[in-house]
Design a protein around this motif. Structure first.
Motif, PDB file in Angstrom:
ATOM      1  N   TYR A 134       0.852  -1.192   0.000  1.00 19.76           N
ATOM      2  CA  TYR A 134       0.000   0.000   0.000  1.00 19.76           C
ATOM      3  C   TYR A 134       0.889   1.244   0.000  1.00 19.76           C
ATOM      4  CZ  TYR A 134      -4.255  -2.643   1.182  1.00 19.76           C
ATOM      5  OH  TYR A 134      -5.347  -3.488   1.158  1.00 19.76           O
ATOM      6  N   LEU A 135       0.447   2.255  -0.702  1.00 16.63           N
ATOM      7  CA  LEU A 135       1.090   3.580  -0.721  1.00 16.63           C
ATOM      8  C   LEU A 135       2.608   3.522  -0.876  1.00 16.63           C
ATOM      9  CD1 LEU A 135      -1.022   4.837   2.307  1.00 16.63           C
ATOM     10  CD2 LEU A 135      -1.462   5.377  -0.093  1.00 16.63           C
ATOM     11  N   GLN A 194     -15.950  -7.072   3.611  1.00 22.26           N
ATOM     12  CA  GLN A 194     -16.020  -7.304   5.054  1.00 22.26           C
ATOM     13  C   GLN A 194     -17.026  -6.333   5.697  1.00 22.26           C
ATOM     14  OE1 GLN A 194     -12.190  -7.157   6.941  1.00 22.26           O
ATOM     15  NE2 GLN A 194     -12.999  -7.624   8.956  1.00 22.26           N
ATOM     16  N   PRO A 199      -4.706 -13.810  11.709  1.00 22.45           N
ATOM     17  CA  PRO A 199      -4.994 -12.756  12.682  1.00 22.45           C
ATOM     18  C   PRO A 199      -5.415 -11.450  11.996  1.00 22.45           C
ATOM     19  CG  PRO A 199      -2.799 -13.721  13.033  1.00 22.45           C
ATOM     20  CD  PRO A 199      -3.315 -14.265  11.750  1.00 22.45           C
ATOM     21  N   ASN A 200      -5.959 -10.531  12.771  1.00 19.47           N
ATOM     22  CA  ASN A 200      -6.313  -9.215  12.224  1.00 19.47           C
ATOM     23  C   ASN A 200      -5.074  -8.554  11.645  1.00 19.47           C
ATOM     24  OD1 ASN A 200      -9.024  -9.153  12.662  1.00 19.47           O
ATOM     25  ND2 ASN A 200      -8.843  -8.292  14.723  1.00 19.47           N
ATOM     26  N   GLY A 201      -5.240  -7.957  10.475  1.00 19.53           N
ATOM     27  CA  GLY A 201      -4.116  -7.249   9.869  1.00 19.53           C
ATOM     28  C   GLY A 201      -3.155  -8.156   9.124  1.00 19.53           C
ATOM     29  N   SER A 202      -3.512  -9.446   8.963  1.00 23.68           N
ATOM     30  CA  SER A 202      -2.578 -10.376   8.313  1.00 23.68           C
ATOM     31  C   SER A 202      -2.647 -10.297   6.781  1.00 23.68           C
ATOM     32  CB  SER A 202      -2.842 -11.809   8.782  1.00 23.68           C
ATOM     33  OG  SER A 202      -4.177 -12.172   8.532  1.00 23.68           O
ATOM     34  N   GLY A 203      -3.630  -9.570   6.253  1.00 23.67           N
ATOM     35  CA  GLY A 203      -3.697  -9.379   4.802  1.00 23.67           C
ATOM     36  C   GLY A 203      -4.871 -10.079   4.120  1.00 23.67           C
ATOM     37  N   LYS A 204      -5.816 -10.605   4.902  1.00 20.69           N
ATOM     38  CA  LYS A 204      -6.937 -11.364   4.325  1.00 20.69           C
ATOM     39  C   LYS A 204      -7.789 -10.513   3.383  1.00 20.69           C
ATOM     40  CE  LYS A 204      -8.658 -12.397   8.379  1.00 20.69           C
ATOM     41  NZ  LYS A 204      -7.729 -11.610   9.219  1.00 20.69           N
ATOM     42  N   SER A 205      -8.191  -9.325   3.877  1.00 23.98           N
ATOM     43  CA  SER A 205      -9.055  -8.480   3.032  1.00 23.98           C
ATOM     44  C   SER A 205      -8.285  -7.952   1.819  1.00 23.98           C
ATOM     45  CB  SER A 205      -9.627  -7.317   3.836  1.00 23.98           C
ATOM     46  OG  SER A 205     -10.494  -7.809   4.833  1.00 23.98           O
ATOM     47  N   THR A 206      -6.993  -7.733   2.005  1.00 20.61           N
ATOM     48  CA  THR A 206      -6.171  -7.290   0.868  1.00 20.61           C
ATOM     49  C   THR A 206      -6.140  -8.388  -0.193  1.00 20.61           C
ATOM     50  OG1 THR A 206      -4.812  -5.994   2.383  1.00 20.61           O
ATOM     51  CG2 THR A 206      -3.857  -6.472   0.224  1.00 20.61           C
ATOM     52  N   ALA A 257       1.458  -5.447   2.568  1.00 22.86           N
ATOM     53  CA  ALA A 257       0.403  -6.244   3.202  1.00 22.86           C
ATOM     54  C   ALA A 257       0.420  -7.693   2.729  1.00 22.86           C
ATOM     55  CB  ALA A 257      -0.957  -5.618   2.918  1.00 22.86           C
ATOM     56  N   HIS A 262       3.303   0.259   3.160  1.00 22.17           N
ATOM     57  CA  HIS A 262       3.126  -0.937   3.981  1.00 22.17           C
ATOM     58  C   HIS A 262       2.934  -2.150   3.079  1.00 22.17           C
ATOM     59  CE1 HIS A 262       1.938  -3.395   7.385  1.00 22.17           C
ATOM     60  NE2 HIS A 262       0.954  -3.864   6.630  1.00 22.17           N
TER      61      HIS A 262
HETATM   62  N1  LIG Z   1      -6.074   1.033   2.133  1.00 26.36           N
HETATM   63  C1  LIG Z   1      -5.017   0.762   2.898  1.00 26.36           C
HETATM   64  N2  LIG Z   1      -3.957   1.615   2.940  1.00 26.36           N
HETATM   65  C2  LIG Z   1      -2.869   1.340   3.705  1.00 26.36           C
HETATM   66  N3  LIG Z   1      -2.738   0.228   4.467  1.00 26.36           N
HETATM   67  C3  LIG Z   1      -3.765  -0.648   4.475  1.00 26.36           C
HETATM   68  C4  LIG Z   1      -4.948  -0.425   3.687  1.00 26.36           C
HETATM   69  N4  LIG Z   1      -5.787  -1.469   3.892  1.00 26.36           N
HETATM   70  C5  LIG Z   1      -5.162  -2.296   4.754  1.00 26.36           C
HETATM   71  N5  LIG Z   1      -3.950  -1.805   5.094  1.00 26.36           N
HETATM   72  C6  LIG Z   1      -2.967  -2.454   6.000  1.00 26.36           C
HETATM   73  O1  LIG Z   1      -2.580  -3.702   5.431  1.00 26.36           O
HETATM   74  C7  LIG Z   1      -2.518  -4.710   6.439  1.00 26.36           C
HETATM   75  C8  LIG Z   1      -3.466  -5.851   6.082  1.00 26.36           C
HETATM   76  O2  LIG Z   1      -4.788  -5.371   6.185  1.00 26.36           O
HETATM   77  P1  LIG Z   1      -6.046  -6.279   5.830  1.00 26.36           P
HETATM   78  O3  LIG Z   1      -5.840  -6.874   4.497  1.00 26.36           O
HETATM   79  O4  LIG Z   1      -7.260  -5.451   6.039  1.00 26.36           O
HETATM   80  O5  LIG Z   1      -5.939  -7.435   6.945  1.00 26.36           O
HETATM   81  P2  LIG Z   1      -7.054  -8.430   7.533  1.00 26.36           P
HETATM   82  O6  LIG Z   1      -8.219  -8.436   6.608  1.00 26.36           O
HETATM   83  O7  LIG Z   1      -6.355  -9.749   7.642  1.00 26.36           O
HETATM   84  O8  LIG Z   1      -7.406  -7.895   8.901  1.00 26.36           O
HETATM   85  C9  LIG Z   1      -2.845  -4.026   7.769  1.00 26.36           C
HETATM   86  O9  LIG Z   1      -1.630  -3.685   8.391  1.00 26.36           O
HETATM   87  C10 LIG Z   1      -3.606  -2.780   7.350  1.00 26.36           C
HETATM   88  O10 LIG Z   1      -3.422  -1.743   8.266  1.00 26.36           O
END
Ligand SMILES: Nc1ncnc2c1ncn2[C@@H]1O[C@H](COP(=O)(O)OP(=O)(O)O)[C@@H](O)[C@H]1O
Ligand SMILES: [Mg+2]
Length: 297
Positions: free
Chosen positions: A14-15, A91, A43-50, A24, A22
């Protein structure tokens, strides 16, 4: 068997280049056969939604590649085709509900497919029924006024109405009651019978282990495990590390196995588990499992 997903060294940052940069997703490799059900944990923040957003091309790889339904998601031109094939339910469903009525919300996809109004109506009715709703029940409601659970059901119905080859559900069980969860499991089972692929992100192995073929575990952006559910159940160190919510029968088997008893832990049903315990009891008949009673007194 034809693959519906092929991820090769997939990475997502990201960015990039900013102070908020970051990474992801890191070097993700796996493929999924058509018609299978994949469960994604982590776990939360592990990259699932990404990762979920790479399956419908909403995010593009910043490294490596991702093929979905044979389309390379690095190519921006594929989005006009991919949305018809791969449907993602976010989500947070409020991120994808925009129309003024529940009917229009669910009809949005079929309308964009250019279907005639009669077919659209039939698809909306079918999709509502699949999530346990009816047109009568939802007609007086506006999407903005829906409760969390209803909003999720409407978002799922909207995707089902497109009849995607690949359905991705990002933590769909959150905010649903027991009946709502059953509808989700039923939708996935029916899709599997029709050789349609589903990916479900969840926190509870207990909830989805009976319907998943493959499991992926993400940890800090890495793919920590990818394989059959049965294989995961033999990996006691992974099960302990990620604190999955497990069915009680499996907790019993894992506890016995940890105490050195020789039994299989890769079982997916209560019946299989009781068979394991009965055969363990038979094997240990001459040697009682929990002491003779005399010493314990
Ligand atoms: N749009 C975004 N911009 C910057 N960082 C992001 C963005 N979306 C998610 N992140 C970061 O990427 C990492 C993975 O996020 P995410 O995929 O939402 O994890 P999960 O779904 O497993 O909780 C986290 O550290 C989150 O803060
Ligand atoms: Mg998430």
């Amino acid at each position: 068997m034809p693959k519906i997903i092929e991820a090769e060294q997939l990475s997502h940052t990201y960015l990039p280049g900013s102070v908020y940069e970051h990474q992801a997703l890191k070097d993700i490799n796996f493929s999924l056969d058509r018609g299978k059900v994949l469960g994604i944990f982590g776990p939360n923040g592990s990259g699932k939604s990404t990762l979920a957003q790479h399956f419908n091309g909403l995010l593009r790889p910043t490294g490596g590649s991702m093929l979905v339904c044979g389309l390379n998601t690095a190519d921006p031109k594929i989005s006009k085709d991919l949305w018809k094939k791969a449907g993602l339910v976010f989500q947070y469903p409020e991120q994808q509900i925009f129309q003024i009525s529940v009917y229009d919300e669910i009809a949005y996809g079929p309308r964009n497919l250019g279907l005639p109004e009669r077919e659209i109506k039939a698809r909306v009715a079918e999709a509502l029924q699949q999530v346990g709703l009816t047109r009568e029940k939802t007609a007086p409601l506006t999407p903005a006024s829906l409760s969390g659970g209803l909003r999720r059901k409407v978002a799922i119905a909207g995707m089902l109405a497109i009849r995607p080859e690949l359905l991705i559900l990002d933590e769909p069980m959150a905010s649903l009651d027991l009946a709502g969860r059953r509808f989700i499991l039923d939708i996935i089972k029916k899709r599997r019978q029709k050789n349609e692929t589903t990916i479900i992100i969840s926190h509870s192995l207990k909830e989805i282990m009976t319907i998943t073929d493959k499991i992926a575990i993400l940890d800090k952006g890495f793919l920590a495990f990818f394989g059959d559910v049965k294989d995961l159940l033999t990996r006691t160190e992974i099960l302990a590390r990620y604190h999955f919510e497990l069915p009680e029968f499996l907790q019993v088997l894992l506890a016995l196995s940890a105490r050195g008893f020789d039994l299989k832990t890769n079982v997916r049903s209560m019946q299989e588990a009781s068979k394991e315990i009965l055969s363990l009891l038979k094997k240990t008949k001459a040697r009682p499992i929990f002491g003779s009673g005399k010493d314990d007194a």
